[in-house]
Enzyme design. Sequence first.
Site, PDB file in Angstrom:
ATOM      1  N   SER A 205       0.841  -1.186   0.000  1.00  0.00           N
ATOM      2  CA  SER A 205       0.000   0.000   0.000  1.00  0.00           C
ATOM      3  C   SER A 205       0.881   1.243   0.000  1.00  0.00           C
ATOM      4  O   SER A 205       1.738   1.390  -0.873  1.00  0.00           O
ATOM      5  CB  SER A 205      -0.965  -0.043   1.194  1.00  0.00           C
ATOM      6  OG  SER A 205      -2.021   0.877   1.023  1.00  0.00           O
ATOM      7  N   GLU A 259      -3.726  14.236   0.913  1.00  0.00           N
ATOM      8  CA  GLU A 259      -3.872  13.163   1.896  1.00  0.00           C
ATOM      9  C   GLU A 259      -2.665  13.034   2.797  1.00  0.00           C
ATOM     10  O   GLU A 259      -2.794  12.784   4.001  1.00  0.00           O
ATOM     11  CB  GLU A 259      -4.119  11.828   1.184  1.00  0.00           C
ATOM     12  CG  GLU A 259      -4.264  10.654   2.128  1.00  0.00           C
ATOM     13  CD  GLU A 259      -4.484   9.336   1.405  1.00  0.00           C
ATOM     14  OE1 GLU A 259      -4.409   8.285   2.062  1.00  0.00           O
ATOM     15  OE2 GLU A 259      -4.741   9.349   0.179  1.00  0.00           O
ATOM     16  N   TRP A 303      -9.907   1.465  -5.924  1.00  0.00           N
ATOM     17  CA  TRP A 303      -9.112   2.605  -5.471  1.00  0.00           C
ATOM     18  C   TRP A 303      -7.648   2.484  -5.892  1.00  0.00           C
ATOM     19  O   TRP A 303      -6.961   3.487  -6.107  1.00  0.00           O
ATOM     20  CB  TRP A 303      -9.225   2.696  -3.945  1.00  0.00           C
ATOM     21  CG  TRP A 303      -8.497   3.834  -3.300  1.00  0.00           C
ATOM     22  CD1 TRP A 303      -7.387   3.768  -2.510  1.00  0.00           C
ATOM     23  CD2 TRP A 303      -8.850   5.221  -3.369  1.00  0.00           C
ATOM     24  NE1 TRP A 303      -7.026   5.015  -2.083  1.00  0.00           N
ATOM     25  CE2 TRP A 303      -7.912   5.932  -2.597  1.00  0.00           C
ATOM     26  CE3 TRP A 303      -9.871   5.927  -4.016  1.00  0.00           C
ATOM     27  CZ2 TRP A 303      -7.956   7.316  -2.446  1.00  0.00           C
ATOM     28  CZ3 TRP A 303      -9.916   7.310  -3.864  1.00  0.00           C
ATOM     29  CH2 TRP A 303      -8.967   7.988  -3.093  1.00  0.00           C
ATOM     30  N   HIS A 339      -6.925  -6.442   0.974  1.00  0.00           N
ATOM     31  CA  HIS A 339      -5.805  -5.541   0.728  1.00  0.00           C
ATOM     32  C   HIS A 339      -4.611  -5.944   1.589  1.00  0.00           C
ATOM     33  O   HIS A 339      -4.729  -6.113   2.804  1.00  0.00           O
ATOM     34  CB  HIS A 339      -6.232  -4.109   1.049  1.00  0.00           C
ATOM     35  CG  HIS A 339      -5.206  -3.069   0.738  1.00  0.00           C
ATOM     36  ND1 HIS A 339      -4.454  -3.077  -0.427  1.00  0.00           N
ATOM     37  CD2 HIS A 339      -4.807  -1.965   1.428  1.00  0.00           C
ATOM     38  CE1 HIS A 339      -3.655  -2.024  -0.430  1.00  0.00           C
ATOM     39  NE2 HIS A 339      -3.839  -1.346   0.683  1.00  0.00           N
TER      40      HIS A 339
END
Length: 393
Positions: A205, A259, A303, A339
């Site tokens: 990630s 972010e 996403w 994920h």
Amino acid sequence: MKLSAALLAIAAFANVASAQDCDTPATVSGYSNSALPDPFTFNDGSPVTTAEDWECRRSQILALIQGYESGAAPPEPESVTGTASGNSLSVQVSYGGKSITFNNSITYPSGTAPAEGWPVIIAYEFPSLPIPSNVATLSFQNSAMGKQDSTSSRGQGLFYDLYGSSSNASAMTAWAWGVSRIIDAIESTPDAKLNPAAVGVTGCSRNGKGALMAGALEPRVALTLPQESGSGGDACWRLSRYEEQQGSQVQTATEIVGENCWFSAGFDQYVNNLDSLPYDHHLLAALVAPRGLISYANTDYVWLSGMSSFGCMTAAHAVYEALGVPENHGFEQVGGHSHCQWPSQLDGSLNAFINKFLLGQDVSTDYFESNNQFNGVTWSESQWINWETPTLN
């Protein structure tokens, strides 16, 4: 003063680049291209035709990525000292009258270490893919090196304690710098029993984004293993924007800068004009070539921008093909799992890349596959790649 292998490599190349008049500006004015920029064209429009040309072009790409999004690399530290104790490697770094120390836990294989030391994978925080029992794992607390809580954590962490909170280096650049210092310490600390010539780096990630950046910036990384890194990682900015335009809710450049502080503050001014970027992340991945690189993507999470990752790595693969080592670059994209949860069906490609690049085995690493599940968005190579792949000898 300890002169690292990376600095020696940079210095050696600087002499070659100077002789070739290799121009490496941080930005290029007047650039506009809605497709993926050509890896094989210099900034001045002339073609890259040889492997020697590619070394200069690679330096150009590195300068552009630092100039636009990752921030400049800091000056080399004055000293790096490693101390091995039990299952830990402590790294002390000094620069400008300041020092920092960070500790890294190591999981060693059982038995006696080879004379050259164990191959090792540096995992951002912790590994989320299965590391074989004959390879060491070093857990690097990258978030302590450069905090990634939010945009408000910019300039915080051990890296910035050393170089100052006003450094324009992004958090991911700080992490890559930390990887370099770990390798410095491995090189100078035989008691750590780790092989500096067999180092991999991985993360998932947001940490997958960082792992790819580290592999691109640090030439001593033999194998780069980003997992589900998405936009800002193995996905291309332009392609993620296109996915959003087609109705998919994906992470884009405009979202990502609000972010966190993974990219430099200067990148903010470009996110609404991506066509002005004379690079995209296929060229970030190309910086790893010809070293080992395989990235893993998960199409169950829209996403993560699945079409963008596949298209971006397809474009990056052209550089490996041009250099005559397409098998050194892999890509695996499946669904059916959470994920950062590792699906066992990917064990084959992971073990093959580790066996080849960290264990020195002569095995096939011909893995480049996708399930092509892109939330209804179609990848069209001719739409995005309008350049030819040369043979660089």
